[in-house]
Design a protein around this motif. Sequence first.
Motif, PDB file in Angstrom:
ATOM      1  N   ASP A  36       0.838  -1.205   0.000  1.00 57.65           N
ATOM      2  CA  ASP A  36       0.000   0.000   0.000  1.00 57.65           C
ATOM      3  C   ASP A  36       0.872   1.255   0.000  1.00 57.65           C
ATOM      4  OD1 ASP A  36      -2.356  -1.423   0.031  1.00 57.65           O
ATOM      5  OD2 ASP A  36      -2.521  -1.421   2.216  1.00 57.65           O
ATOM      6  N   ASP A  75       1.144   4.104  -2.951  1.00 56.99           N
ATOM      7  CA  ASP A  75       0.875   5.512  -2.667  1.00 56.99           C
ATOM      8  C   ASP A  75       2.054   6.393  -3.086  1.00 56.99           C
ATOM      9  OD1 ASP A  75      -1.626   4.986  -1.659  1.00 56.99           O
ATOM     10  OD2 ASP A  75      -0.974   4.882   0.425  1.00 56.99           O
ATOM     11  N   LYS A 132      -2.272   0.270  -8.056  1.00 63.12           N
ATOM     12  CA  LYS A 132      -2.386  -0.549  -6.847  1.00 63.12           C
ATOM     13  C   LYS A 132      -2.548  -2.025  -7.176  1.00 63.12           C
ATOM     14  CE  LYS A 132      -3.717   2.815  -3.440  1.00 63.12           C
ATOM     15  NZ  LYS A 132      -4.475   3.081  -2.224  1.00 63.12           N
ATOM     16  N   LEU A 154       2.293   9.859   3.952  1.00 61.53           N
ATOM     17  CA  LEU A 154       1.501   8.728   3.469  1.00 61.53           C
ATOM     18  C   LEU A 154       1.369   7.646   4.538  1.00 61.53           C
ATOM     19  CD1 LEU A 154       2.926   8.501  -0.161  1.00 61.53           C
ATOM     20  CD2 LEU A 154       0.623   9.218   0.507  1.00 61.53           C
TER      21      LEU A 154
END
Length: 354
Positions: free
Chosen positions: A75, A79, A109, A138
């Motif tokens: 993740d 990002d 993603k 983030l």
Amino acid sequence: MKSESDTRSLIKDVYNHEYTVNDLVNKGLIHDNDNWKELRKERINEIKNIYKKDELALFLGAGISKDAGIGDWNDLMSDLLILMIMKELEQKNIKITSQEADFIIKQIKEVNNKSPLLQSAFIKATLGDSFEESLANLLYKNISGDNGNSKLLDSISKLCLKRRAGVGVKAIVTYNFDDLLEDNFDKYNIQYHSLYSELDYTTSDKLGIYHVHGFLPRHPSQYEKLYESLLVFSEDRYHSLYNDPYSWTNITQLNFLRENTTLMIGLSLTDPNLRRILSIANRKNKMKKHYAIMRRKNFKYDSNDININNDILKKVNIINNDLHEKSFEQLGINIIWVEDYNDISNIIEDIIAK
């Protein structure tokens, strides 16, 4: 050329490996599917006794922060990659609609899970001086106000409270960049010291939290010489860590693995460097003195796919998990299986209970 003794040793290793596999298959065919639950009870009781003797150290991974709002490695990488691409498009005055942006983000993603270390080096170089600030923003993007807590972090905090007649947990080694553990310790008034470089040391009245892969707290001004923290994020940093056996981070991990019993929570145990250090720590005594809480692997079977004997599937599943457990035993680790990650808090509460 290999000597005759080397050849005999190799043949012996191969034979022992085959014997182990055959043995596990034979046991798997006769074992009940719930045998691991009895073994889990035994191992929890063992940890209870170790905890009471003040010999327990915690090794914590990304899994402890996930429920509190910190994304996993993929993740975070996605990002950062999105941020980098959007900045590049903006600098080139390329306009995209919000619909196009959403589509691009979704695609990134989905595909961004192949070479995270390689991608991270590229992203780090592109973002330059803004890299660490971007990473921190983030990292904590889902944390605001009273967020940043979870049942698991709460249980770990309770485990780290000093006992009346002893210490309890001697130290914590964490592979996480975030400060959620520190934040939860503050709520419990636990005296701790965050350590992130070779110049750091702690005292007996404070619980040491060793950030061996680096530290990115939300309030960096509260910490001294944070710039000395080695942020193990990119491929080059990882390789430098792997190739330096005398680095502070490697020595720290090795010392606790040799001198204490460790309970590992939230770790996948796939990190090659950690596995190498575990192998070194277990090289001479061959004791299985460490414990790791892990989710038990179960085959997913849809009856609409194919016709398969359900009993056979259960047996193969047992054998598969037993093989995983045997591979961790070679590193000196006893596995404590759970069926659901929510069970981990219950295990910790059980360790604390008198």
